[in-house]
Motif scaffolding. Sequence first.
Motif, PDB file in Angstrom:
ATOM      1  N   PHE A  27     -41.109 118.930  16.156  1.00  0.00           N
ATOM      2  CA  PHE A  27     -40.503 117.792  15.698  1.00  0.00           C
ATOM      3  C   PHE A  27     -40.460 117.633  14.137  1.00  0.00           C
ATOM      4  O   PHE A  27     -39.321 117.062  13.771  1.00  0.00           O
ATOM      5  CB  PHE A  27     -41.503 116.634  15.878  1.00  0.00           C
ATOM      6  CG  PHE A  27     -41.426 115.108  15.820  1.00  0.00           C
ATOM      7  CD1 PHE A  27     -40.199 114.501  16.623  1.00  0.00           C
ATOM      8  CD2 PHE A  27     -41.500 114.326  14.634  1.00  0.00           C
ATOM      9  CE1 PHE A  27     -39.806 113.182  16.213  1.00  0.00           C
ATOM     10  CE2 PHE A  27     -41.150 113.325  14.281  1.00  0.00           C
ATOM     11  CZ  PHE A  27     -40.228 112.597  15.096  1.00  0.00           C
TER      12      PHE A  27
ATOM     13  N   ASP B 252     -32.434 116.802  10.535  1.00  0.00           N
ATOM     14  CA  ASP B 252     -31.670 115.597  10.618  1.00  0.00           C
ATOM     15  C   ASP B 252     -31.534 115.286   9.073  1.00  0.00           C
ATOM     16  O   ASP B 252     -30.338 114.774   8.841  1.00  0.00           O
ATOM     17  CB  ASP B 252     -32.159 114.549  11.274  1.00  0.00           C
ATOM     18  CG  ASP B 252     -32.072 114.340  12.788  1.00  0.00           C
ATOM     19  OD1 ASP B 252     -30.900 114.993  13.206  1.00  0.00           O
ATOM     20  OD2 ASP B 252     -32.359 113.328  13.366  1.00  0.00           O
TER      21      ASP B 252
ATOM     22  N   TYR C 203     -36.949 107.872  17.945  1.00  0.00           N
ATOM     23  CA  TYR C 203     -36.470 108.885  16.939  1.00  0.00           C
ATOM     24  C   TYR C 203     -34.927 109.328  17.522  1.00  0.00           C
ATOM     25  O   TYR C 203     -33.901 109.413  16.548  1.00  0.00           O
ATOM     26  CB  TYR C 203     -37.321 109.995  16.562  1.00  0.00           C
ATOM     27  CG  TYR C 203     -36.773 110.780  15.683  1.00  0.00           C
ATOM     28  CD1 TYR C 203     -36.757 110.286  14.279  1.00  0.00           C
ATOM     29  CD2 TYR C 203     -35.957 111.813  15.550  1.00  0.00           C
ATOM     30  CE1 TYR C 203     -36.344 110.968  13.078  1.00  0.00           C
ATOM     31  CE2 TYR C 203     -35.563 112.712  14.740  1.00  0.00           C
ATOM     32  CZ  TYR C 203     -35.617 111.878  13.189  1.00  0.00           C
ATOM     33  OH  TYR C 203     -35.093 112.852  12.051  1.00  0.00           O
ATOM     34  N   SER C 204     -34.857 109.666  18.815  1.00  0.00           N
ATOM     35  CA  SER C 204     -33.619 110.384  19.101  1.00  0.00           C
ATOM     36  C   SER C 204     -32.396 109.035  19.083  1.00  0.00           C
ATOM     37  O   SER C 204     -31.265 109.570  18.915  1.00  0.00           O
ATOM     38  CB  SER C 204     -33.636 110.819  20.602  1.00  0.00           C
ATOM     39  OG  SER C 204     -34.046 109.876  21.601  1.00  0.00           O
ATOM     40  N   LEU C 205     -32.874 108.026  19.287  1.00  0.00           N
ATOM     41  CA  LEU C 205     -31.817 106.752  19.139  1.00  0.00           C
ATOM     42  C   LEU C 205     -31.499 106.450  17.885  1.00  0.00           C
ATOM     43  O   LEU C 205     -30.755 105.438  17.623  1.00  0.00           O
ATOM     44  CB  LEU C 205     -32.488 105.645  20.086  1.00  0.00           C
ATOM     45  CG  LEU C 205     -32.525 105.645  21.446  1.00  0.00           C
ATOM     46  CD1 LEU C 205     -33.063 104.586  22.098  1.00  0.00           C
ATOM     47  CD2 LEU C 205     -30.971 106.057  22.020  1.00  0.00           C
ATOM     48  N   HIS C 206     -32.166 106.924  16.921  1.00  0.00           N
ATOM     49  CA  HIS C 206     -31.996 106.477  15.765  1.00  0.00           C
ATOM     50  C   HIS C 206     -32.419 105.100  15.192  1.00  0.00           C
ATOM     51  O   HIS C 206     -31.646 104.580  14.214  1.00  0.00           O
ATOM     52  CB  HIS C 206     -30.766 106.995  14.858  1.00  0.00           C
ATOM     53  CG  HIS C 206     -30.329 108.383  15.117  1.00  0.00           C
ATOM     54  ND1 HIS C 206     -30.882 109.287  14.120  1.00  0.00           N
ATOM     55  CD2 HIS C 206     -29.519 109.166  15.972  1.00  0.00           C
ATOM     56  CE1 HIS C 206     -30.384 110.415  14.547  1.00  0.00           C
ATOM     57  NE2 HIS C 206     -29.573 110.320  15.678  1.00  0.00           N
TER      58      HIS C 206
ATOM     59  N   VAL D 272     -40.425 110.068  20.473  1.00  0.00           N
ATOM     60  CA  VAL D 272     -39.188 111.050  20.571  1.00  0.00           C
ATOM     61  C   VAL D 272     -37.912 109.990  21.121  1.00  0.00           C
ATOM     62  O   VAL D 272     -36.765 110.300  20.920  1.00  0.00           O
ATOM     63  CB  VAL D 272     -39.241 112.071  21.800  1.00  0.00           C
ATOM     64  CG1 VAL D 272     -38.022 112.886  21.780  1.00  0.00           C
ATOM     65  CG2 VAL D 272     -40.387 113.060  21.035  1.00  0.00           C
ATOM     66  N   TYR D 273     -38.219 108.979  22.195  1.00  0.00           N
ATOM     67  CA  TYR D 273     -37.220 108.062  22.561  1.00  0.00           C
ATOM     68  C   TYR D 273     -36.636 107.312  21.321  1.00  0.00           C
ATOM     69  O   TYR D 273     -35.362 107.161  20.975  1.00  0.00           O
ATOM     70  CB  TYR D 273     -37.706 107.197  23.498  1.00  0.00           C
ATOM     71  CG  TYR D 273     -36.976 106.207  23.835  1.00  0.00           C
ATOM     72  CD1 TYR D 273     -35.974 106.469  24.718  1.00  0.00           C
ATOM     73  CD2 TYR D 273     -36.835 104.897  23.508  1.00  0.00           C
ATOM     74  CE1 TYR D 273     -35.061 105.494  25.114  1.00  0.00           C
ATOM     75  CE2 TYR D 273     -36.320 103.743  23.948  1.00  0.00           C
ATOM     76  CZ  TYR D 273     -35.345 103.867  24.742  1.00  0.00           C
ATOM     77  OH  TYR D 273     -34.402 103.121  24.998  1.00  0.00           O
TER      78      TYR D 273
ATOM     79  N   TRP E  19     -39.746 104.234  13.818  1.00  0.00           N
ATOM     80  CA  TRP E  19     -40.342 105.228  14.451  1.00  0.00           C
ATOM     81  C   TRP E  19     -41.578 105.848  13.703  1.00  0.00           C
ATOM     82  O   TRP E  19     -42.380 106.819  14.490  1.00  0.00           O
ATOM     83  CB  TRP E  19     -39.246 106.382  14.973  1.00  0.00           C
ATOM     84  CG  TRP E  19     -38.863 107.085  13.523  1.00  0.00           C
ATOM     85  CD1 TRP E  19     -37.595 106.797  13.107  1.00  0.00           C
ATOM     86  CD2 TRP E  19     -39.275 107.895  12.806  1.00  0.00           C
ATOM     87  NE1 TRP E  19     -37.365 107.320  11.671  1.00  0.00           N
ATOM     88  CE2 TRP E  19     -38.374 108.322  12.013  1.00  0.00           C
ATOM     89  CE3 TRP E  19     -40.423 108.911  13.087  1.00  0.00           C
ATOM     90  CZ2 TRP E  19     -38.642 109.384  10.863  1.00  0.00           C
ATOM     91  CZ3 TRP E  19     -40.757 110.017  12.116  1.00  0.00           C
ATOM     92  CH2 TRP E  19     -39.750 110.157  10.978  1.00  0.00           C
TER      93      TRP E  19
ATOM     94  N   TRP F 151     -37.254 119.337  13.521  1.00  0.00           N
ATOM     95  CA  TRP F 151     -35.962 118.444  14.022  1.00  0.00           C
ATOM     96  C   TRP F 151     -35.733 117.478  12.942  1.00  0.00           C
ATOM     97  O   TRP F 151     -34.490 117.056  12.586  1.00  0.00           O
ATOM     98  CB  TRP F 151     -36.232 117.844  15.415  1.00  0.00           C
ATOM     99  CG  TRP F 151     -35.280 116.657  15.925  1.00  0.00           C
ATOM    100  CD1 TRP F 151     -34.030 116.761  15.683  1.00  0.00           C
ATOM    101  CD2 TRP F 151     -35.597 115.970  16.986  1.00  0.00           C
ATOM    102  NE1 TRP F 151     -33.307 115.845  16.313  1.00  0.00           N
ATOM    103  CE2 TRP F 151     -34.198 115.148  17.164  1.00  0.00           C
ATOM    104  CE3 TRP F 151     -36.608 115.485  17.730  1.00  0.00           C
ATOM    105  CZ2 TRP F 151     -34.135 114.290  18.096  1.00  0.00           C
ATOM    106  CZ3 TRP F 151     -36.510 114.501  18.532  1.00  0.00           C
ATOM    107  CH2 TRP F 151     -35.233 113.770  18.729  1.00  0.00           C
TER     108      TRP F 151
END
Length: 82
Positions: free
Chosen positions: A68, A75, A26-29, A23-24, A33, A71
């Motif tokens: 996920f 995206d 992926y959330s930072l793109h 999650v970390y 990941w 999400w």
Amino acid sequence: MEIRKKIYNMAVAIWGLSTFYLVYKYSLHEGYWEHPLYVSFLFYLVILISNGGFNKLSLYILLFYIGFFIWFFIDILRAIGG
């Protein structure tokens, strides 16, 4: 504590760490990941096998994966749309 229970507890702990990292990243793109996703999914399978089926924790983990992927799909739709 029997071996099966130890494997289950270790798999749950490692799944939690790998999922947090997934999650970390992926959330930072950031790239790559996918590998934490594969590791996380592998430990989910270990949890299912060592537990001998589904329990509440396994169902909550499954709900996490569904969330996920929703999400991820949103995206992709946002990236295509603009």
